[in-house]
Scaffold this motif. Structure first.
Motif, PDB file in Angstrom:
ATOM      1  N   ARG A 163       8.928  22.711 -14.459  1.00 19.86           N
ATOM      2  CA  ARG A 163       9.552  22.203 -13.237  1.00 19.86           C
ATOM      3  C   ARG A 163       8.589  21.236 -12.573  1.00 19.86           C
ATOM      4  NH1 ARG A 163      12.394  27.380 -10.188  1.00 19.86           N
ATOM      5  NH2 ARG A 163      13.428  28.237 -12.038  1.00 19.86           N
ATOM      6  N   LEU A 164       9.164  20.272 -11.904  1.00 22.37           N
ATOM      7  CA  LEU A 164       8.347  19.264 -11.220  1.00 22.37           C
ATOM      8  C   LEU A 164       8.393  19.529  -9.716  1.00 22.37           C
ATOM      9  CD1 LEU A 164       9.604  16.070 -13.076  1.00 22.37           C
ATOM     10  CD2 LEU A 164       7.814  17.650 -13.756  1.00 22.37           C
ATOM     11  N   TYR A 165       7.271  19.419  -9.071  1.00 21.48           N
ATOM     12  CA  TYR A 165       7.185  19.632  -7.622  1.00 21.48           C
ATOM     13  C   TYR A 165       6.578  18.395  -6.986  1.00 21.48           C
ATOM     14  CZ  TYR A 165       7.931  24.500  -8.888  1.00 21.48           C
ATOM     15  OH  TYR A 165       8.449  25.658  -9.399  1.00 21.48           O
ATOM     16  N   ASN A 166       7.367  17.761  -6.134  1.00 21.66           N
ATOM     17  CA  ASN A 166       6.830  16.604  -5.429  1.00 21.66           C
ATOM     18  C   ASN A 166       6.073  17.096  -4.202  1.00 21.66           C
ATOM     19  OD1 ASN A 166       6.274  14.295  -4.104  1.00 21.66           O
ATOM     20  ND2 ASN A 166       8.400  13.574  -3.985  1.00 21.66           N
ATOM     21  N   CYS A 167       4.780  17.030  -4.278  1.00 24.65           N
ATOM     22  CA  CYS A 167       3.964  17.590  -3.198  1.00 24.65           C
ATOM     23  C   CYS A 167       3.487  16.529  -2.233  1.00 24.65           C
ATOM     24  CB  CYS A 167       2.766  18.336  -3.794  1.00 24.65           C
ATOM     25  SG  CYS A 167       3.268  19.737  -4.780  1.00 24.65           S
ATOM     26  N   ALA A 168       4.077  15.317  -2.308  1.00 24.94           N
ATOM     27  CA  ALA A 168       3.589  14.219  -1.465  1.00 24.94           C
ATOM     28  C   ALA A 168       3.586  14.593   0.007  1.00 24.94           C
ATOM     29  CB  ALA A 168       4.453  12.992  -1.698  1.00 24.94           C
ATOM     30  N   SER A 169       4.659  15.299   0.426  1.00 24.14           N
ATOM     31  CA  SER A 169       4.749  15.599   1.863  1.00 24.14           C
ATOM     32  C   SER A 169       3.606  16.484   2.327  1.00 24.14           C
ATOM     33  CB  SER A 169       6.095  16.249   2.178  1.00 24.14           C
ATOM     34  OG  SER A 169       6.146  17.526   1.593  1.00 24.14           O
ATOM     35  N   LEU A 170       3.070  17.283   1.403  1.00 21.73           N
ATOM     36  CA  LEU A 170       1.952  18.156   1.803  1.00 21.73           C
ATOM     37  C   LEU A 170       0.664  17.367   1.987  1.00 21.73           C
ATOM     38  CD1 LEU A 170       2.475  21.358  -0.339  1.00 21.73           C
ATOM     39  CD2 LEU A 170       2.500  21.187   2.130  1.00 21.73           C
ATOM     40  N   PHE A 171       0.628  16.181   1.394  1.00 23.06           N
ATOM     41  CA  PHE A 171      -0.599  15.393   1.509  1.00 23.06           C
ATOM     42  C   PHE A 171      -0.518  14.360   2.627  1.00 23.06           C
ATOM     43  CE2 PHE A 171      -0.638  16.290  -3.226  1.00 23.06           C
ATOM     44  CZ  PHE A 171      -1.368  17.446  -3.049  1.00 23.06           C
ATOM     45  N   GLU A 172       0.700  14.245   3.201  1.00 24.73           N
ATOM     46  CA  GLU A 172       0.834  13.285   4.297  1.00 24.73           C
ATOM     47  C   GLU A 172       0.290  13.910   5.566  1.00 24.73           C
ATOM     48  OE1 GLU A 172       4.960  12.603   4.547  1.00 24.73           O
ATOM     49  OE2 GLU A 172       5.050  11.440   2.690  1.00 24.73           O
ATOM     50  N   ARG A 173      -0.480  13.152   6.281  1.00 21.80           N
ATOM     51  CA  ARG A 173      -0.872  13.636   7.604  1.00 21.80           C
ATOM     52  C   ARG A 173      -1.392  12.470   8.415  1.00 21.80           C
ATOM     53  NH1 ARG A 173      -5.741  17.584   8.021  1.00 21.80           N
ATOM     54  NH2 ARG A 173      -5.385  17.084  10.180  1.00 21.80           N
ATOM     55  N   GLU A 174      -1.261  12.636   9.704  1.00 26.81           N
ATOM     56  CA  GLU A 174      -1.770  11.623  10.602  1.00 26.81           C
ATOM     57  C   GLU A 174      -3.288  11.701  10.570  1.00 26.81           C
ATOM     58  OE1 GLU A 174      -0.979  10.368  15.222  1.00 26.81           O
ATOM     59  OE2 GLU A 174      -0.053  12.148  14.367  1.00 26.81           O
ATOM     60  N   ASN A 175      -3.913  10.551  10.545  1.00 26.43           N
ATOM     61  CA  ASN A 175      -5.365  10.559  10.502  1.00 26.43           C
ATOM     62  C   ASN A 175      -5.940  10.690  11.906  1.00 26.43           C
ATOM     63  OD1 ASN A 175      -5.878   9.978   7.602  1.00 26.43           O
ATOM     64  ND2 ASN A 175      -4.435   8.359   8.152  1.00 26.43           N
ATOM     65  N   PRO A 176      -7.162  11.130  12.001  1.00 27.17           N
ATOM     66  CA  PRO A 176      -7.786  11.215  13.320  1.00 27.17           C
ATOM     67  C   PRO A 176      -7.846   9.831  13.966  1.00 27.17           C
ATOM     68  CG  PRO A 176      -9.201  12.166  11.612  1.00 27.17           C
ATOM     69  CD  PRO A 176      -8.045  11.553  10.929  1.00 27.17           C
ATOM     70  N   ARG A 177      -7.700   9.838  15.266  1.00 27.63           N
ATOM     71  CA  ARG A 177      -7.655   8.573  16.003  1.00 27.63           C
ATOM     72  C   ARG A 177      -8.895   7.716  15.714  1.00 27.63           C
ATOM     73  NH1 ARG A 177      -4.025   5.482  17.525  1.00 27.63           N
ATOM     74  NH2 ARG A 177      -2.837   7.266  18.261  1.00 27.63           N
ATOM     75  N   TRP A 178     -10.040   8.381  15.668  1.00 27.34           N
ATOM     76  CA  TRP A 178     -11.284   7.621  15.447  1.00 27.34           C
ATOM     77  C   TRP A 178     -11.261   6.880  14.114  1.00 27.34           C
ATOM     78  CZ3 TRP A 178     -14.466   8.243  11.244  1.00 27.34           C
ATOM     79  CH2 TRP A 178     -14.294   9.400  10.481  1.00 27.34           C
ATOM     80  N   LEU A 179     -10.622   7.516  13.114  1.00 22.91           N
ATOM     81  CA  LEU A 179     -10.602   6.913  11.785  1.00 22.91           C
ATOM     82  C   LEU A 179      -9.635   5.731  11.770  1.00 22.91           C
ATOM     83  CD1 LEU A 179     -11.654   7.055   8.904  1.00 22.91           C
ATOM     84  CD2 LEU A 179      -9.856   8.683   8.376  1.00 22.91           C
ATOM     85  N   GLU A 180      -8.485   5.941  12.431  1.00 25.29           N
ATOM     86  CA  GLU A 180      -7.498   4.856  12.496  1.00 25.29           C
ATOM     87  C   GLU A 180      -8.080   3.630  13.196  1.00 25.29           C
ATOM     88  OE1 GLU A 180      -3.820   6.066  14.194  1.00 25.29           O
ATOM     89  OE2 GLU A 180      -3.662   7.787  12.848  1.00 25.29           O
ATOM     90  N   ASP A 181      -8.750   3.896  14.332  1.00 23.57           N
ATOM     91  CA  ASP A 181      -9.338   2.780  15.085  1.00 23.57           C
ATOM     92  C   ASP A 181     -10.372   2.052  14.248  1.00 23.57           C
ATOM     93  OD1 ASP A 181      -7.744   3.473  17.145  1.00 23.57           O
ATOM     94  OD2 ASP A 181      -9.298   4.498  18.326  1.00 23.57           O
ATOM     95  N   GLU A 182     -11.146   2.857  13.511  1.00 23.87           N
ATOM     96  CA  GLU A 182     -12.208   2.267  12.709  1.00 23.87           C
ATOM     97  C   GLU A 182     -11.610   1.421  11.578  1.00 23.87           C
ATOM     98  OE1 GLU A 182     -15.136   2.165  13.517  1.00 23.87           O
ATOM     99  OE2 GLU A 182     -16.253   1.596  11.712  1.00 23.87           O
ATOM    100  N   VAL A 183     -10.571   1.957  10.953  1.00 24.61           N
ATOM    101  CA  VAL A 183      -9.919   1.222   9.869  1.00 24.61           C
ATOM    102  C   VAL A 183      -9.355  -0.092  10.407  1.00 24.61           C
ATOM    103  CG1 VAL A 183      -7.972   1.237   8.250  1.00 24.61           C
ATOM    104  CG2 VAL A 183      -9.427   3.251   8.460  1.00 24.61           C
ATOM    105  N   LYS A 184      -8.680  -0.005  11.559  1.00 25.16           N
ATOM    106  CA  LYS A 184      -8.078  -1.218  12.152  1.00 25.16           C
ATOM    107  C   LYS A 184      -9.159  -2.269  12.437  1.00 25.16           C
ATOM    108  CE  LYS A 184      -3.957   0.693  14.336  1.00 25.16           C
ATOM    109  NZ  LYS A 184      -3.465   1.295  15.582  1.00 25.16           N
ATOM    110  N   ARG A 185     -10.274  -1.775  12.970  1.00 25.06           N
ATOM    111  CA  ARG A 185     -11.349  -2.693  13.336  1.00 25.06           C
ATOM    112  C   ARG A 185     -11.910  -3.388  12.084  1.00 25.06           C
ATOM    113  NH1 ARG A 185     -16.503  -3.467  13.685  1.00 25.06           N
ATOM    114  NH2 ARG A 185     -17.096  -1.635  12.499  1.00 25.06           N
ATOM    115  N   VAL A 186     -12.144  -2.581  11.068  1.00 30.25           N
ATOM    116  CA  VAL A 186     -12.747  -3.147   9.869  1.00 30.25           C
ATOM    117  C   VAL A 186     -11.769  -4.081   9.164  1.00 30.25           C
ATOM    118  CG1 VAL A 186     -13.778  -2.600   7.629  1.00 30.25           C
ATOM    119  CG2 VAL A 186     -14.299  -1.184   9.601  1.00 30.25           C
ATOM    120  N   VAL A 187     -10.499  -3.660   9.117  1.00 27.99           N
ATOM    121  CA  VAL A 187      -9.476  -4.504   8.485  1.00 27.99           C
ATOM    122  C   VAL A 187      -9.395  -5.840   9.224  1.00 27.99           C
ATOM    123  CG1 VAL A 187      -6.988  -4.760   8.109  1.00 27.99           C
ATOM    124  CG2 VAL A 187      -8.122  -2.635   7.480  1.00 27.99           C
ATOM    125  N   MET A 188      -9.443  -5.749  10.544  1.00 27.20           N
ATOM    126  CA  MET A 188      -9.406  -6.957  11.372  1.00 27.20           C
ATOM    127  C   MET A 188     -10.582  -7.870  11.026  1.00 27.20           C
ATOM    128  SD  MET A 188      -7.979  -8.339  14.268  1.00 27.20           S
ATOM    129  CE  MET A 188      -7.501  -7.126  15.498  1.00 27.20           C
TER     130      MET A 188
END
Lengths: 133, 375
Positions: B246-271
């Motif tokens: 049987r196949l189990y799609n576990c993607a939803s278990l790996f989805e999660r909102e990242n910590p704000r600090w990480l998001e801000d850092e990613v945005k800054r670096v991407v920018m």
């Protein structure tokens, strides 16, 4: 291969029903397997095949115990602490020797006591039934 | 030299034994010695090699029967081990729950996770959960499992035959039961064996386990599986033969909102790397070298965190659902491989159902975490 001697055994009605080559009924044997395995090890350590041969010889080939029956029993008795195993290299093979532990000796004494009591009981019941009328 | 026939016999035996690899090796070594000793004995007595080999193999009997006898010893061991495993599951579940729950504010080192397939996570929008299991649960099976989970106030069996005990259980549980008497008899099970049982406030599943343990006697290892609304009583060796993928799609278990600090850092670096509103590899080299290095380091960090969560989920599944059945633990039924976020699992039908229930629960915990964050 040993050949069992054929001795006629009288039945309750005096007729000859069975000879000494007739295998023991597995139902008779089942309840005493632990006892006979422990008893076989009581006079010294043995490996599986030796135990099997000893039991077959002692029963004059009437107890045809199979390897597939013996090894699970040995492993269970070892797991329960009644026997212990040690490994020995034999040429390119490895052999497991079993010996009875103190706990196993106690168990053997208890089971043997029960067995004798049971045999006495069966004999006591059988004796009048087998008496010629 | 072990004969190919006996080697095959030992392979088959080892494959079905639900013991660890080292335990199987010990059994194999001992049986090989027996085989060689008896073979030498018989041939020295004048028997031909072929006849001797046939006789020895006959004496070992059916491998499945032997599996049943050895497994019985293992079952007692496993009973004690399971208590320990149950305790470790509680600890693992606690760890997983804490991992799935939102990170504590002020702790920038709490591991975060980005689902590579879901860039919206970078925008702080909670991902939409998807059903965990690709396989569709069978409602008929659910009914049987629900019945087994029910408690009964009293069970009283007084010297009834094993067959009658199973009939009694069927009436008690009101479910369809099929007994595989042919397989049971091969393991020496007697349908007339006397069963006595006195229980109070006990689940029907536990009642059935006890009936099977007593009815199976000292050598047979019995079990049951549920298939399309029918509970089938059979031997463990038969159960382990019936596996499905049987196949189990576990993607939803790996989805999660990242910590704000990480998001801000990613945005800054991407920018910094791609420029305002920019993206794509064409502008990649325009950014500051230190930011490029940092972006790559963060990418590595997120990849490691992702792998860690996948491994964690594998461990949870394998330690929670029939731990002895997995091939990695010396069992013969279960295997687990991962393709992207899809877990490809080979297991018995019952264990698949248990895996489905476990993943649903984990998903519920994750959703509770999302709600707590958004609330």
């Amino acid at each position: 291969m040993k050949t069992a001697t054929k001795t006629r055994i009288p039945g309750p009605d005096g007729e000859q029903h069975m000879d000494s080559s007739t295998k023991f009924d597995p139902n008779l044997v089942r309840g005493s397997l632990d006892l006979v395995v422990l008893a076989t090890l009581a006079d010294g350590e043995k490996y599986g095949y030796l135990i099997l041969k000893r039991l077959r010889d002692a029963s004059r080939e009437r107890h045809d115990i199979q390897a597939g029956t013996l090894y699970p029993i040995l492993h269970r008795l070892e797991h329960d602490g009644a026997i212990r195993g040690r490994w020995e290299d034999v040429g390119e093979r490895r052999r497991k020797w079993y010996s009875v532990t103190e706990k196993g000796r106690q168990s053997l004494q208890e089971q043997a006591g029960l067995w004798h009591a049971f045999a006495d009981y069966v004999n006591a019941v059988l004796a009048p039934a087998l008496r010629p009328t | 030299m072990i004969s190919p026939e006996f080697d095959k016999f030992l392979e088959h035996l080892g494959g079905c034994l639900r013991l660890s690899q080292s335990q199987r090796d010990v059994i194999r070594t001992e049986l090989e010695d027996h085989f060689e000793s008896q073979l030498a004995d018989l041939t020295s007595g004048g028997m031909s090699s072929h006849d001797a080999m046939t006789k020895v193999l006959d004496e070992f009997g059916d491998a499945a029967e032997l599996v049943g006898r050895f497994s019985q010893i293992g079952r007692k061991r496993r009973w004690f081990m399971r208590s320990a495993i149950a305790a470790s599951i509680v600890v693992t579940a606690t760890l997983v729950t804490s991992f799935l729950m939102p990170p504590q504010p002020g702790n920038p080192f709490t591991p975060g996770f980005i689902n590579a397939a879901s860039p919206s996570g970078l925008d702080g929008v909670p991902s939409v959960p998807v059903p965990v299991a690709v396989a569709t649960p069978n409602p008929n099976d659910d009914e049987v499992h629900a019945a087994l989970g029910k408690n009964v106030s009293e069970v009283k069996l007084d010297d009834v035959t094993f067959a009658d005990a199973l009939s009694y259980f069927q009436e008690l549980a009101v479910i369809n039961i099929v007994v595989d008497w042919e397989a049971l008899e091969l393991e020496g099970v007697d349908s007339d064996k006397q069963v006595s049982l006195k229980l109070k406030n006990v689940s029907l599943s536990r009642t059935l386990e006890l009936v099977l343990e007593i009815g199976g006697g000292p050598f047979a290892d019995l079990g049951y599986q549920v298939d399309d609304g029918v509970l089938r009583v059979t031997t463990q060796s038969e159960i382990c033969k019936r596996t499905e993928v049987r196949l189990y799609n576990c993607a939803s278990l790996f989805e999660r909102e990242n910590p704000r600090w990480l998001e801000d850092e990613v945005k800054r670096v991407v920018m910094n790397v791609y420029g305002p509103g920019g993206s794509g590899a064409t502008n990649y080299k325009a950014g500051h070298p230190s930011d490029r290095v940092r972006l790559e380091a963060m990418s590595d960090l997120l990849e490691v965190a992702g792998r860690r969560r996948v491994e964690e989920l594998c461990r949870v599944i394998q330690s929670s659902v029939d731990p002895d059945s997995w091939r990695e633990s010396g069992g013969s039924a279960g295997s687990l491989t991962i393709f992207d976020d899809v877990f490809v699992i080979v297991q018995t039908a019952d264990n698949h159902d248990a895996i489905g229930r476990l993943l649903d629960k984990l998903n519920s915990v994750r959703l509770a975490g999302d709600l707590a964050r958004s609330g």
